[in-house]
Design a protein around this motif. Structure first.
Motif, PDB file in Angstrom:
ATOM      1  N   MET A  26     -45.397 -11.067  18.528  1.00 30.08           N
ATOM      2  CA  MET A  26     -46.785 -11.539  18.508  1.00 30.08           C
ATOM      3  C   MET A  26     -47.443 -11.078  19.810  1.00 30.08           C
ATOM      4  SD  MET A  26     -46.578 -15.377  16.898  1.00 30.08           S
ATOM      5  CE  MET A  26     -48.200 -15.284  16.133  1.00 30.08           C
ATOM      6  N   PRO A  27     -48.213 -10.015  19.775  1.00 25.67           N
ATOM      7  CA  PRO A  27     -48.748  -9.471  21.026  1.00 25.67           C
ATOM      8  C   PRO A  27     -49.676 -10.429  21.759  1.00 25.67           C
ATOM      9  CG  PRO A  27     -49.745  -8.401  19.107  1.00 25.67           C
ATOM     10  CD  PRO A  27     -48.617  -9.229  18.607  1.00 25.67           C
ATOM     11  N   GLN A  28     -50.438 -11.235  21.018  1.00 25.79           N
ATOM     12  CA  GLN A  28     -51.352 -12.159  21.695  1.00 25.79           C
ATOM     13  C   GLN A  28     -50.608 -13.263  22.433  1.00 25.79           C
ATOM     14  OE1 GLN A  28     -54.002 -13.407  18.566  1.00 25.79           O
ATOM     15  NE2 GLN A  28     -55.438 -11.745  18.995  1.00 25.79           N
ATOM     16  N   HIS A  29     -49.455 -13.623  21.918  1.00 25.01           N
ATOM     17  CA  HIS A  29     -48.668 -14.686  22.557  1.00 25.01           C
ATOM     18  C   HIS A  29     -47.616 -14.121  23.490  1.00 25.01           C
ATOM     19  CE1 HIS A  29     -49.525 -17.426  18.817  1.00 25.01           C
ATOM     20  NE2 HIS A  29     -50.618 -17.085  19.489  1.00 25.01           N
ATOM     21  N   GLY A  69     -50.338 -16.396  12.733  1.00 23.13           N
ATOM     22  CA  GLY A  69     -51.084 -15.467  13.577  1.00 23.13           C
ATOM     23  C   GLY A  69     -50.693 -14.022  13.337  1.00 23.13           C
ATOM     24  N   GLN A  70     -51.084 -13.186  14.291  1.00 21.53           N
ATOM     25  CA  GLN A  70     -50.881 -11.749  14.160  1.00 21.53           C
ATOM     26  C   GLN A  70     -49.480 -11.352  14.653  1.00 21.53           C
ATOM     27  OE1 GLN A  70     -53.190  -9.427  16.825  1.00 21.53           O
ATOM     28  NE2 GLN A  70     -52.742  -7.490  15.834  1.00 21.53           N
ATOM     29  N   GLU A  73     -49.171  -4.088  11.307  1.00 19.69           N
ATOM     30  CA  GLU A  73     -49.521  -5.465  11.637  1.00 19.69           C
ATOM     31  C   GLU A  73     -49.488  -6.338  10.385  1.00 19.69           C
ATOM     32  OE1 GLU A  73     -53.247  -5.640  13.613  1.00 19.69           O
ATOM     33  OE2 GLU A  73     -52.508  -4.654  15.429  1.00 19.69           O
ATOM     34  N   VAL A  74     -49.108  -7.576  10.625  1.00 19.25           N
ATOM     35  CA  VAL A  74     -49.090  -8.579   9.553  1.00 19.25           C
ATOM     36  C   VAL A  74     -49.785  -9.809  10.095  1.00 19.25           C
ATOM     37  CG1 VAL A  74     -47.613 -10.093   8.178  1.00 19.25           C
ATOM     38  CG2 VAL A  74     -46.919  -7.735   8.592  1.00 19.25           C
ATOM     39  N   THR A 115     -49.054 -18.348  25.069  1.00 14.78           N
ATOM     40  CA  THR A 115     -49.685 -19.049  23.953  1.00 14.78           C
ATOM     41  C   THR A 115     -50.741 -20.042  24.431  1.00 14.78           C
ATOM     42  OG1 THR A 115     -47.586 -18.879  22.791  1.00 14.78           O
ATOM     43  CG2 THR A 115     -49.210 -20.391  21.879  1.00 14.78           C
ATOM     44  N   LEU A 116     -50.469 -20.669  25.540  1.00 16.88           N
ATOM     45  CA  LEU A 116     -51.321 -21.774  25.973  1.00 16.88           C
ATOM     46  C   LEU A 116     -52.603 -21.327  26.646  1.00 16.88           C
ATOM     47  CD1 LEU A 116     -48.558 -24.037  27.494  1.00 16.88           C
ATOM     48  CD2 LEU A 116     -49.966 -24.589  25.533  1.00 16.88           C
ATOM     49  N   LYS A 117     -53.684 -21.936  26.219  1.00 11.54           N
ATOM     50  CA  LYS A 117     -54.965 -21.826  26.902  1.00 11.54           C
ATOM     51  C   LYS A 117     -55.550 -23.239  26.932  1.00 11.54           C
ATOM     52  CE  LYS A 117     -54.910 -17.298  27.079  1.00 11.54           C
ATOM     53  NZ  LYS A 117     -54.679 -16.596  28.353  1.00 11.54           N
TER      54      LYS A 117
END
Lengths: 134, 429
Positions: free
Chosen positions: A78-81, A110-111, A130-131, B382-384
């Motif tokens: 999960m790139p955003q996390h 999520g992504q 991506e999924v 993860t946290l914001k």
């Protein structure tokens, strides 16, 4: 007679159809386009926080048959996390460039980025897609 | 383990006040109702009432510790929702983590804050033999089971003949494996036993663990006010008919929307059963850096009592698969298990070191992330800050309070020794 048979064998070899994907699924090229990767999940809809499998077929982009020495690793993140899966799937080779990744698990919504790392000899190439899981 | 209210507030937390009824219904349907407690095929007696009765007797039996000072119930007090109410557990010394509740513990994928055990039955040896917890040992446990007529009878009805420990040269009074600090005579005694004799003791230890697990699976709670609300709402009663207060109803929408809490606290158990960086600062500066899942993943994968091990009743099932495929890499350093939020209002203080005394403090932390501490780089982001208003924080707490429910079968929480003069109920049947 013998030369006739040899000719027939040679003809049959020359006439062998190019390798084809053996199942329907999403398809993508690896990063320098040496391979095409087709994949599908089992179950078809990826479950949230439960194990699933991915069936993968890797074929050379030049239409030749996949070499026996071809190997594949499947992973996801999960790139955003900035984290990946908490497990490494078990890769089961099925022959002719086909593999099954067992024990995949996406534990968050999520992504997700899905990685197919194809290795032949000293070279590894990546197919990436991506999924979005919700 | 289920204590801390880890309210994860996530990137992209754009305000989404007022979910549409359809969206709320879709999200609610993922949180309630709860499924039946899943079977545990690694434990053949998981749902055997006789095993649960034996397990309950042992749970309350302080003879599991060498000086009779500690039973499982010492820290997992039924009067305190099977916790101890302290920030850090108090054994023979103060431990470095908080006592987790046992309510609904039969539903957990991993045990302990770092998930070092993958089943209820395999976790027993950790508190039993930890020198600063019960400080017991598996040989003493075996002697207790085989010398107490009532316990032995109950055990043998479930598992067949218990080992013959009459030869004290082969089976010393006390022994347990190491490694430990210094020269432990119990470790030397264990190493002096034959592999076959050690295996017979390990089998008994696993069986006792399976009995305790059968008992702990009985600590299941009923539906909460939130479940009643969800049932009504999903049945078409959009008002919920007063099953949640207005504050709790607004808090539910924050939980599902702006706070994005369900990213980690997902599904009917309100946990993903996995591990995350929660950025909560340690309780005090004296506590060591907690490696969390980084160490826990290695420990459970190498545990001879895990689901794929010799004592499991299903060595090639899904549970064994879970543990065999585990990764253990630097990114996991400091990751802590996501606790269930069910009954969270009953299990203060919160987080893995009991850092927060109240739910209000927990929600405030995830609203602001003030004092958040990272344990290193290359880790989850993860946290914001959720940036709740003061009123929203109150609403979210009201929702969390709606998740409490009593035990479905409260009689299981009663010490049978107090009821039947020290006899396992089995005997009187």
């Amino acid at each position: 007679m013998r030369s006739f048979l040899l000719c027939m064998v040679a003809f049959a070899a020359c006439a062998a159809p190019p390798p084809r994907f053996s199942f329907e699924g999403d398809e993508l090229p690896t990063n320098d386009a040496a391979w095409n990767v087709r994949w599908r999940t089992e179950p078809a809809e990826i479950p949230l926080n439960a194990p699933f499998q991915i069936e993968v077929q890797v074929l050379p982009a030049d239409g030749s048959h996949p070499p026996e020495s071809l190997s594949l690793e499947v992973d996801a993140a999960m790139p955003q996390h900035r984290h990946g899966m908490n497990r490494l799937p078990r890769m089961v080779p099925l022959g002719d460039g086909r593999f099954r990744a067992e024990g995949m698990l996406f534990h968050m919504e999520g992504q997700w980025e899905l990685y197919f790392d194809v290795t032949e000899g000293d070279l590894t190439e990546r197919g990436q897609t991506e999924v979005f899981l919700e | 383990m289920i204590v801390a209210a880890v309210i994860f507030s996530i990137v992209c937390a754009a305000p989404q006040d007022g979910l549409s009824p359809e969206r709320l219904a879709r999200k609610l349907s993922r949180l309630s109702p709860r499924a039946e407690l899943a079977p545990d095929p690694t434990n053949a007696v998981a749902d055997d009432e006789r095993a649960a009765r034996l397990g309950r007797a042992l749970f309350f039996d302080s003879r599991l510790s060498p000086d009779g000072k500690f039973s499982c119930a010492t820290c997992h007090d039924p009067e305190r929702a099977f916790t101890d109410g302290r920030s850090l557990a108090e054994g023979r010394e103060t431990l470095t983590r908080h006592v987790p509740t046992l309510l609904d513990v039969g539903r957990r994928r991993w045990l302990f804050w770092d998930g070092r055990a993958d089943s209820l039955w395999s976790q027993l040896r950790h508190p039993l033999e930890n020198p600063i917890e019960m400080d017991g040992d598996r040989l003493a446990l075996a002697h207790l089971i085989t010398s107490d007529k009532t316990l032995r009878t109950s055990y043998e009805r479930l598992f067949g003949p218990s080992p013959d420990l009459s030869d004290s040269a082969r089976f010393p009074a006390h022994a347990r494996p190491g490694p430990e600090k210094g020269e432990d005579p119990r470790q030397r005694a264990w190493e002096g036993m034959t592999p076959e004799d050690r295996t017979s003791i390990d089998t008994l230890l696993a069986n006792v663990g399976k009995s305790l697990a059968a008992f702990q699976r009985k600590l299941a709670t009923k539906d909460s006010a939130f479940d009643e609300f969800a049932r009504a709402y999903l049945g078409g009663d959009r008002s919920g008919d007063g099953r949640l207060t207005e504050e709790a109803r607004r808090g539910l929408e924050l939980f599902l929307g702006k706070g994005q809490c369900t990213l980690c606290h997902m599904g009917p158990e309100l946990t993903d059963e996995e591990f995350h960086h929660i950025a909560v600062p340690p309780l005090n500066d004296d506590l060591p850096l907690d490696a969390g899942r980084y160490l826990g993943a290695t420990l459970v994968r190498e545990d001879p009592f895990n689901a794929g091990g010799a004592h499991s009743d299903e060595r090639d099932g899904e549970a064994a698969d879970f543990v065999s495929l585990l990764t253990s890499d630097a990114d996991q350093f400091g990751e802590i298990r996501t606790p269930s939020l069910r009954n969270v209002a009953r299990t203060a203080p919160y987080m893995h070191q009991g850092q927060f005394a109240t739910l209000e403090e927990v929600v405030r932390f995830y609203s602001t992330l003030e004092g958040a501490q990272r344990t290193g780089h290359h880790q989850e982001l993860t946290l914001k800050p959720a940036e709740f208003t003061a009123a929203e924080e109150e609403d979210l707490v009201a929702f969390l309070r709606s998740l409490s429910a009593p035990l479905a079968e409260p009689s299981w929480s009663v010490d049978p020794h107090a009821e039947t003069s020290g006899e396992v109920e089995e005997r009187s049947r």
